[in-house]
Design a protein around this motif. Structure first.
Motif, PDB file in Angstrom:
ATOM      1  N   ASP A 277      -0.534   4.131   0.878  1.00 50.31           N
ATOM      2  CA  ASP A 277      -1.077   4.790   2.055  1.00 50.31           C
ATOM      3  C   ASP A 277      -1.771   3.712   2.884  1.00 50.31           C
ATOM      4  O   ASP A 277      -2.966   3.467   2.732  1.00 50.31           O
ATOM      5  CB  ASP A 277      -2.073   5.882   1.641  1.00 50.31           C
TER       6      ASP A 277
ATOM      7  N   PRO B 274     -12.401   7.732  -2.027  1.00 49.89           N
ATOM      8  CA  PRO B 274     -12.679   7.016  -0.791  1.00 49.89           C
ATOM      9  C   PRO B 274     -13.068   7.993   0.283  1.00 49.89           C
ATOM     10  O   PRO B 274     -12.788   9.176   0.180  1.00 49.89           O
ATOM     11  CB  PRO B 274     -11.322   6.388  -0.470  1.00 49.89           C
TER      12      PRO B 274
ATOM     13  N   ALA C 191       0.833  -1.197   0.000  1.00 53.99           N
ATOM     14  CA  ALA C 191       0.000   0.000   0.000  1.00 53.99           C
ATOM     15  C   ALA C 191       0.866   1.244   0.000  1.00 53.99           C
ATOM     16  O   ALA C 191       1.902   1.291   0.671  1.00 53.99           O
ATOM     17  CB  ALA C 191      -0.910   0.000   1.217  1.00 53.99           C
TER      18      ALA C 191
ATOM     19  N   ALA D 243      -5.238   4.332   4.362  1.00 57.19           N
ATOM     20  CA  ALA D 243      -6.361   4.334   3.421  1.00 57.19           C
ATOM     21  C   ALA D 243      -6.659   2.924   2.926  1.00 57.19           C
ATOM     22  O   ALA D 243      -7.820   2.540   2.762  1.00 57.19           O
ATOM     23  CB  ALA D 243      -6.057   5.261   2.242  1.00 57.19           C
ATOM     24  N   ALA D 244      -5.612   2.151   2.694  1.00 53.34           N
ATOM     25  CA  ALA D 244      -5.815   0.781   2.216  1.00 53.34           C
ATOM     26  C   ALA D 244      -6.511  -0.056   3.289  1.00 53.34           C
ATOM     27  O   ALA D 244      -7.426  -0.828   2.998  1.00 53.34           O
ATOM     28  CB  ALA D 244      -4.479   0.156   1.821  1.00 53.34           C
TER      29      ALA D 244
ATOM     30  N   ARG E  90      -8.463   1.025   5.612  1.00 53.99           N
ATOM     31  CA  ARG E  90      -9.855   1.497   5.691  1.00 53.99           C
ATOM     32  C   ARG E  90     -10.699   0.849   4.600  1.00 53.99           C
ATOM     33  O   ARG E  90     -11.796   0.350   4.849  1.00 53.99           O
ATOM     34  CB  ARG E  90      -9.862   3.024   5.534  1.00 53.99           C
ATOM     35  N   SER E  91     -10.164   0.838   3.395  1.00 56.08           N
ATOM     36  CA  SER E  91     -10.899   0.277   2.264  1.00 56.08           C
ATOM     37  C   SER E  91     -11.120  -1.226   2.446  1.00 56.08           C
ATOM     38  O   SER E  91     -12.231  -1.738   2.258  1.00 56.08           O
ATOM     39  CB  SER E  91     -10.124   0.546   0.973  1.00 56.08           C
ATOM     40  N   VAL E  92     -10.065  -1.907   2.834  1.00 57.48           N
ATOM     41  CA  VAL E  92     -10.168  -3.352   3.032  1.00 57.48           C
ATOM     42  C   VAL E  92     -11.142  -3.665   4.163  1.00 57.48           C
ATOM     43  O   VAL E  92     -11.986  -4.554   4.051  1.00 57.48           O
ATOM     44  CB  VAL E  92      -8.772  -3.951   3.346  1.00 57.48           C
TER      45      VAL E  92
END
Lengths: 321, 233
Positions: free
Chosen positions: A267, A311, A265, A270-271, A273-275
């Protein structure tokens, strides 16, 4: 912060225990907040607010509504934000906590977990893992029931019965060998299945990625754990052992995925959070298929293309803030 | 996570008893039909045709088998596998579409030269990430279980990975698009509910947001030059 619900302390000794358990609860939470069973992963990091625990604490959950409308098909899943999109109004604060947790992990949890991995052979660690998973069955069962999911509830009950007896107090996962696999369930999921919205993203100290809804779920989930209510000679030591073992077991299991995520990642915050939100939504969806119309378009000139949203800023309105 | 195997013969007979118990319990609580019904009525049914697309399914099955065959080939060196995959990637995946997609809202603001630089860095980055995982294959196999047509030429193929290290079947979804050349290619893959390209986009866009849209910051990160470039604040 006292995330570990312990029955109110009445004597000094009890208060001391409560404090101890709170601290220990934090540690296990760090591990429990993020849990992965993903062999094929590109940094798949799945957060599971279900800190592994036990429960036949029907008392804790008594009065749980079981609307008759849920009798068949189960509760309705709501919320169809873009995959991976979640409102993150406290991002600045959340990133601070993320950094704090990373430091804690580097200084404390990971070294301890790696020591544990070196100290015990794989078979022994698997036995420990199985015991811990088995201790978590009652809470899963309870949430299965609250979700009006008879078959999963039956499977969890059978797993608990078989593994506790034939499996020698849970050391051997005999039920899986019989094809009755473990599944997870927690109170945040239960809330989600009853239509409670995710709410803003929250990165909790020690516990890691969560949402407002799942933070509530986390607390209730721990309150369902009968281990918290058991009183016996040496109960504090026993509980601390379970909590500590859970933390180590979870952290060891996560190590590769966390390393992958950090490496792949740009970031990691952020990764993660997305996952987390994608995995969490899938967890709440269960066997229901994802609505493929919610998926982003890959062809720029595709008709009716809802441009991929950035996102953390889904179109969902929020309350407060 | 793997199971702890119990081997005593005593266990077998007890396990049989357990099976009977399970049958009893599931019969008592009955509705297996619930799960089946849920599977048979995708939410997408109202808004799009929920038909399957055999061609898309065949594509996923054949490419997956191809890739798994290479992964499982004990006679091939790791270096040879890397080479094979680098040659294979454009057959399996629509790299240009993925490259555009992961940039999200920033795609449009890039010059051709900037996009080209990013595309080169992204491809190398992806190769490196996947190559680091070549050794993790332990004999898993894939079976295609169905598909959902999102729109013609845009299909989600559902599959299960079994065997190897997987204790229980692992659901994997493939988003495949039919290109102008009439060939199918994958643009995204989902494991445990997590779409890879979707996650990548949100990761990259966040990095660009924090870098005021400077694509060179992202490129530098992909090249591993400054992992710390984006400071949390």
């Amino acid at each position: 912060m006292r995330p570990h619900p312990v029955p109110s302390a009445t004597r000094p000794g009890r208060r001391h225990r409560a404090a101890l358990l709170s601290v220990a609860g934090l540690v296990i939470g760090l591990a429990g907040a993020a849990r992965a069973d993903v062999p094929v992963s590109i940094g798949v990091f799945l957060a599971d607010t279900a800190v592994t625990d036990t429960a036949l604490a029907a008392a804790a959950a008594s009065g749980g509504a079981e609307p008759s409308t849920l009798a068949h098909g189960g509760p309705v899943v709501t919320g169809t934000d873009a995959p991976g999109g979640i409102h993150d109004p406290y991002e600045g604060w959340n990133r601070g906590v993320y950094g704090f947790n990373k430091g804690l992990d580097r200084a404390l949890l990971r070294p301890a977990a790696m020591g544990y991995r070196r100290a015990l052979p794989r078979e022994a660690r698997e036995g420990v893992h199985n015991v811990l998973a088995n201790l978590g069955s009652p809470v899963i069962f309870l949430n299965d029931v609250l979700q009006v999911q008879p078959q999963p509830a039956g499977e969890t009950a059978v797993r608990f019965a078989v593994n506790t007896t034939v499996g020698v107090l849970g050391v051997f996962d005999v039920a899986s060998q019989m094809g009755v696999y473990r599944h997870r369930a927690d109170f945040g999921q239960t809330l989600g299945r009853y239509g409670v919205a995710t709410g803003p993203y929250v990165y909790l100290p020690v516990f890691g990625p969560s949402s407002v809804r799942d933070t509530v779920g986390l607390v209730v989930n721990m309150a369902m754990d009968p281990l918290n209510y058991a009183r016996f000679d040496g109960d504090v030591a026993a509980k601390l052992s379970v909590i500590g073992a859970n933390a180590l077991d979870t952290r060891v299991g996560l190590d590769r995925d966390l390393k992958d995520l950090d490496r792949s990642a740009t970031d990691p915050y952020a990764a993660t959070r997305s996952v987390w939100i994608q995995n969490r939504r899938a967890f709440i969806r269960g066997d229901r298929p994802e609505d493929v119309q919610d998926l982003p378009d890959f062809t720029p000139d595709a008709p009716a293309s809802p441009a991929p949203s950035p996102p953390a800023q889904p179109p969902r309105p929020r309350t407060g803030g | 996570m793997t199971r702890f195997s119990a081997s005593a013969p005593r266990t077998a007979s007890l396990a049989a008893a357990g099976t009977a118990l399970l049958a009893l319990a599931t019969a008592a609580v009955a509705p297996t039909a619930v799960a089946l019904t849920a599977l048979a009525t995708p939410a997408a049914a109202q808004s799009a045709r929920a038909d399957r697309d055999p061609a898309a399914e065949a594509f996923v099955l054949s490419e997956a088998n191809h890739v798994l065959a290479v992964l499982g080939d004990k006679t091939m060196s790791v270096e040879a596998k890397k080479k094979t995959f680098r040659a294979l990637i454009d057959e399996v995946a629509d790299v240009p579409k993925i490259t555009s997609y992961v940039l999200g809202k920033y795609r449009r603001s890039l010059t051709d030269a900037q996009f080209h630089d990013f595309a080169v860095a992204f491809r190398e980055f992806a190769n490196t990430v996947y190559e680091s995982r070549l050794g993790t294959y332990k004999g898993e196999t894939l079976r295609v279980t169905g598909s959902i047509v999102r729109r013609p030429g845009d299909v989600v193929v559902t599959s299960e990975v079994v065997g190897g290290q997987t204790k229980q079947p692992l659901k994997v979804l493939w988003r495949v698009l039919k290109g102008d050349d009439g060939r199918w290619r994958a643009v995204d893959v989902q494991v445990e509910g997590v779409w890879l390209a979707v996650t990548e986009q949100q990761d990259f866009v966040s990095t660009l947001d924090n870098a005021h849209g400077d694509i060179n910051v992202l490129i530098a990160q992909l090249k591993g030059e400054k992992k710390e470039a984006v400071k949390p604040h």
